[in-house]
Design a protein around this motif. Structure first.
Motif, PDB file in Angstrom:
ATOM      1  N   GLU A  94       0.853  -1.011   0.026  1.00 27.97           N
ATOM      2  CA  GLU A  94       0.058   0.195  -0.149  1.00 27.97           C
ATOM      3  C   GLU A  94       1.016   1.193   0.547  1.00 27.97           C
ATOM      4  OE1 GLU A  94      -3.637   1.864   2.398  1.00 27.97           O
ATOM      5  OE2 GLU A  94      -3.049  -0.119   3.295  1.00 27.97           O
ATOM      6  N   GLN A  96       0.942   5.073   0.899  1.00 25.30           N
ATOM      7  CA  GLN A  96       0.200   6.187   2.079  1.00 25.30           C
ATOM      8  C   GLN A  96       1.006   6.905   1.764  1.00 25.30           C
ATOM      9  OE1 GLN A  96       0.078   3.544   5.818  1.00 25.30           O
ATOM     10  NE2 GLN A  96      -1.663   2.986   5.188  1.00 25.30           N
ATOM     11  N   GLU A 141       2.626  -0.192  -4.788  1.00 22.54           N
ATOM     12  CA  GLU A 141       1.642  -1.671  -5.217  1.00 22.54           C
ATOM     13  C   GLU A 141       2.576  -2.981  -5.555  1.00 22.54           C
ATOM     14  OE1 GLU A 141      -1.323   1.206  -3.950  1.00 22.54           O
ATOM     15  OE2 GLU A 141      -0.213   0.613  -5.337  1.00 22.54           O
TER      16      GLU A 141
END
Length: 302
Positions: A94, A96, A141
């Motif tokens: 992920e 972020q 990813e």
């Protein structure tokens, strides 16, 4: 086209079991087995052990670890518990704000901060808003990375960094997952093996096999990839054979380090790459590798 068919009997199919060990080898202790007898009182009890009638016994199945007087048993089957300075291989799961979440085979996802990576070009500067917008261009990813544990948070999750040309995004190669307890801890986890294969032995049980790596270019910043490069057939075969040798050693609960993998590779040359996946071939390679390790340890002990 004719194909080879390999038929195993029922008795032969049940032969897979841990190899016999000696005290000089990396012995696997079972629950209730005596680690230190009552005659030796110069020890401190660590994790995975308990005292009974003066003896120090194992409470889990695993490998003995000793730091000065502290004796503990590291379980064979467990999630990775990271320590500062350990080398590992992880996968980005992920993106972020100002950080990436990384799967490192631990109980919790690890964190790679934007400030903990070298940007392309290797320049050192404060990360700007533009860098935050370009984070997915650096790592996205599914990307595999090699990194080092920078710190451990109070909840047990790990903070990683790639501030070295040794670390960064990984290109073409093969990823293998084994139990973290089977990877021997050492000072060096990056190896260029003599048969033309590079190896990263992650402490977290993720092992990366790739073509030979040349880090002479100081401007890569840890983001170079060789996806357009055509890997020669002999290198691809060596990588596949290395993978199957590691699987053979891991299946028989043998410690994984550069010497054991090189020995297994040399002993596997009498088999084809595909034949190495047969249980009988796995046990044969593991037994021969264990014998050579014992001989080497006996020689060094003398």
């Amino acid at each position: 086209m004719s194909q080879k068919i390999h038929i195993r009997t029922a008795s032969a199919s049940n032969r897979i079991k841990p190899l016999p060990t000696t005290q000089k080898c990396y012995k696997i202790f079972t629950p209730g087995e005596v680690v230190i007898n009552a005659s030796n009182t110069n020890f401190v009890r660590g994790h995975g052990t308990y005292e009974e009638d003066g003896d120090l016994k194992a409470s889990v199945a695993g490998v003995k670890e000793q730091v000065n007087k502290l004796i503990s048993i590291r379980p064979l089957k467990s999630r990775y518990n990271g320590q500062v300075g350990e080398v590992l291989v992880g996968r980005i799961i992920e993106v972020q704000q100002k950080r990436w979440k990384v799967d490192t085979n631990a109980r919790l996802d690890s964190i790679l901060q934007l400030s903990s990576v070298n940007l392309p070009g290797g320049e050192l500067r404060r990360r700007s808003v533009e860098d935050q917008h370009m984070m997915r261009q650096y790592l996205q990813e599914g990307d595999l990375i090699s990194a080092e544990v920078q710190s451990v948070f109070s909840d047990g999750s790990l903070s990683l960094h790639t501030r070295s040309l040794r670390y960064g995004k990984l290109g073409q190669g093969i990823l293998i997952k084994v139990f973290p307890s089977l990877v021997k801890k050492s000072k060096i986890h990056f190896h260029n093996l003599p048969f033309g294969v590079s190896l990263i032995l992650g402490n977290n049980g993720y092992i990366w096999i790739s073509p030979p790596i040349d880090n002479k270019d100081e401007n890569v910043g840890g983001f170079i990839q060789n996806l357009d490069e055509v890997i020669p057939k002999d290198i691809r075969e060596a990588m596949a054979r290395t993978r199957n040798c590691i699987l053979a050693l891991a299946e028989n609960k043998m410690m994984l380090f550069d010497t054991s993998i090189v020995f297994a590779y040399e002993e596997s040359l009498k088999y084809s790459v595909a034949e190495l996946l047969l249980p009988e071939a796995m046990i044969d390679v593991a037994l021969l590798t264990q014998h050579r390790i014992h001989m080497l340890e006996d020689y060094e002990f003398q």
